[in-house]
Design an enzyme around this catalytic site. Structure first.
Site, PDB file in Angstrom:
ATOM      1  CB  CYS A   1      -0.970  -0.436   0.876  1.00 32.50           C
ATOM      2  SG  CYS A   1      -2.371   0.754   0.905  1.00 32.50           S
TER       3      CYS A   1
ATOM      4  CG  HIS B   1      -3.655  -3.706   3.647  1.00 28.13           C
ATOM      5  ND1 HIS B   1      -2.636  -3.290   4.251  1.00 28.13           N
ATOM      6  CD2 HIS B   1      -4.029  -2.882   2.948  1.00 28.13           C
ATOM      7  CE1 HIS B   1      -2.338  -2.166   3.862  1.00 28.13           C
ATOM      8  NE2 HIS B   1      -3.605  -1.584   3.109  1.00 28.13           N
TER       9      HIS B   1
END
Length: 480
Positions: free
Chosen positions: A329, A429
């Site tokens: 991310c 994630h």
């Protein structure tokens, strides 16, 4: 008493509120009660994506699992994600509402309370019992005006409260008595009993203190819960101090100031062949097999911090010696050539030069991408290994034609690998949570191991352990 709505508050942060709520949800679900968790306001950088396409605190997603439910935004109607020491992104019913400083948010709480009460009303219509988690401590008298997280909520919905304290910290009786002294008379009456958490030792040595506490306050100790070692439960926010140190495969995670979703590393911490360590400010990055740049709530600020710490030099040296690097991310965005913020999503509009390790550029966008995803790995001998997780990010990343994909998600290429296959970046994630994907990623990074960690199974076992330990608490509550 028949549990309809019960609020679990704590004398301090990390007293065990989240765990007690999860345990009560599991116990009531075992009894066939339609139970749901709720936390009116949460401040955390660990979050989860819900079935209705919103964002809530990670702990509430765990509590939903304990109750046998899919996570929903009504379980955490107000989520604050700190972006600085004085400001936070305000998320209402799963969607970003605004970025506010602490003073502005304090005024906004009257609006936020309406969102909380709307969620509570919907949950009341659907479930027999609601187990509500407070935030921090109700003794924070500077925050009592417009409070929506603790007694302000309890008073608004007229529900009983139990107060949890962590005896492992010391001063447990002072915590209880001092907290009561900070409350108004009506709030004091609302507390129906105490719960002592994380006790270890001879219970007979504690009994005189329990008798004194009940005599002093007129309130019973409903349960003394044991200290349980080795629990695999999603942390609400703080990085847990217990870390794997027995494995020979060394993984380093730089602990940037606004690190988010560090639960990404739970499966790695549970792997017996892995030694995972977080490296904080002022510390040099030691030799490692794999370095992972984590997610960040403030990519450009954390990027600058990382460079100031001298960690870019350590990354470049690590790569020269053949080490592998993964960016997740915000960490993925940092690995590129440029991070552009034309709209001021993270503060002052502008551009930041990236670490220059991947041939990608990122533009931060005003719309947050929130979705649960699944697919398979696109690398190594274990390609096609199943991967599943979630995306929470504000930004679009563009890769050059020379890069390779990291995963195939929903039939499309996702993420980036460098041409020499030393660096992998992705928005995904939870990429280590699926046993097959975790094994594939670790093998890509250089670990040869036949062990596969099933994080979901470990999490379920831990929920059952804390539920079993909380059976005396539920029995005490149902006798009131």
């Amino acid at each position: 008493m028949k549990l309809t709505t019960l609020m679990v508050q704590g004398t301090t942060s990390d007293a065990g509120k989240s765990t007690v709520v999860a345990a009560l949800c599991r116990l009531l679900a075992r009894q066939g009660v339609a139970v749901v968790p709720m936390k009116p306001q949460n401040m955390a950088l660990n979050s989860a994506v819900t079935v209705d396409g919103g964002e809530i605190g990670r702990a509430q997603a765990l509590q939903a699992l304990a109750a046998g439910l899919p996570a929903h935004t009504d379980m955490n109607p107000v989520l604050l994600k700190p972006s600085s020491d004085t400001g936070a992104q305000v998320i209402i019913h799963g969607k970003v509402r605004a970025d506010m400083n602490a003073k502005d948010y304090h005024q906004y709480k009257t609006v936020a309370m309406q969102a909380v009460l709307e969620s509570y009303a919907r949950l009341q219509e659907q479930y027999e019992a609601i187990i509500v988690e407070g935030a921090g401590s109700p003794a924070e008298i500077n925050l009592r005006d417009r409070d929506i997280a603790n007694m302000g909520f309890a008073e608004a919905v007229d529900c009983p409260v139990i107060l949890v304290a962590d005896i492992d910290r010391g001063g447990v009786f002072a915590h209880f008595v001092g907290t009561l002294e900070c409350l108004s008379p009506s709030e004091q009456q609302r507390i129906i009993g105490f719960v002592i958490n994380r006790f270890r030792g001879d219970i007979s040595l504690l009994e005189p203190g329990l008798e004194w506490l009940q005599h002093k306050t007129g309130k019973p100790v409903l349960a003394v819960l044991p200290y349980l070692h080795g629990l695999q439960l999603d942390a609400e926010d703080a990085i847990q101090s217990s870390q794997s140190s027995t494995g020979k495969f060394r993984i380093i995670v730089p602990a940037i100031p606004r690190i988010s979703n560090h639960t990404d590393f739970d499966a790695l911490r549970a792997h017996p062949d892995v030694d995972l360590k977080f490296i904080g400010p002022g510390h040099a990055i030691p030799g490692a097999d794999l370095i992972i740049l984590p997610g960040s709530k403030s990519t450009r600020a954390d990027l600058a911090f990382l460079i100031e710490q001298g960690w870019l030099d350590a990354l470049e040296k690590h790569l020269r010696y053949g080490g592998k690097v993964i960016g997740i991310c915000g960490g993925y965005q940092m690995l590129g050539q440029l991070v552009s913020d034309p709209h001021g999503v993270e503060g002052t509009p502008g551009d930041s030069s990236g670490l220059g390790l991947l041939d990608i550029t990122t533009e931060l966008t005003q719309e947050k991408r929130l979705q649960q995803v699944s697919g398979y790995c696109a690398f190594g001998s274990r390609d096609k290994a199943r991967v599943a997780g979630y995306e929470i990010h504000m930004g679009i990343t563009y890769a050059s034609n020379d890069t390779l994909p990291a995963f195939i998600i929903n039939g499309e290429e996702e993420g980036t690998r460098s041409p020499d296959d030393q660096i992998l970046g992705s928005y995904l994630h939870g990429m280590f949570d699926e046993p097959e994907a975790s094994a594939a990623l670790l093998e890509w990074a250089g670990l040869k191991s036949d062990i596969k960690v099933d994080l979901a199974a470990l999490r379920e076992q831990s929920i059952d352990r804390v539920a079993d330990a909380c059976e005396p608490l539920l029995a005490s509550l149902q006798k009131l």
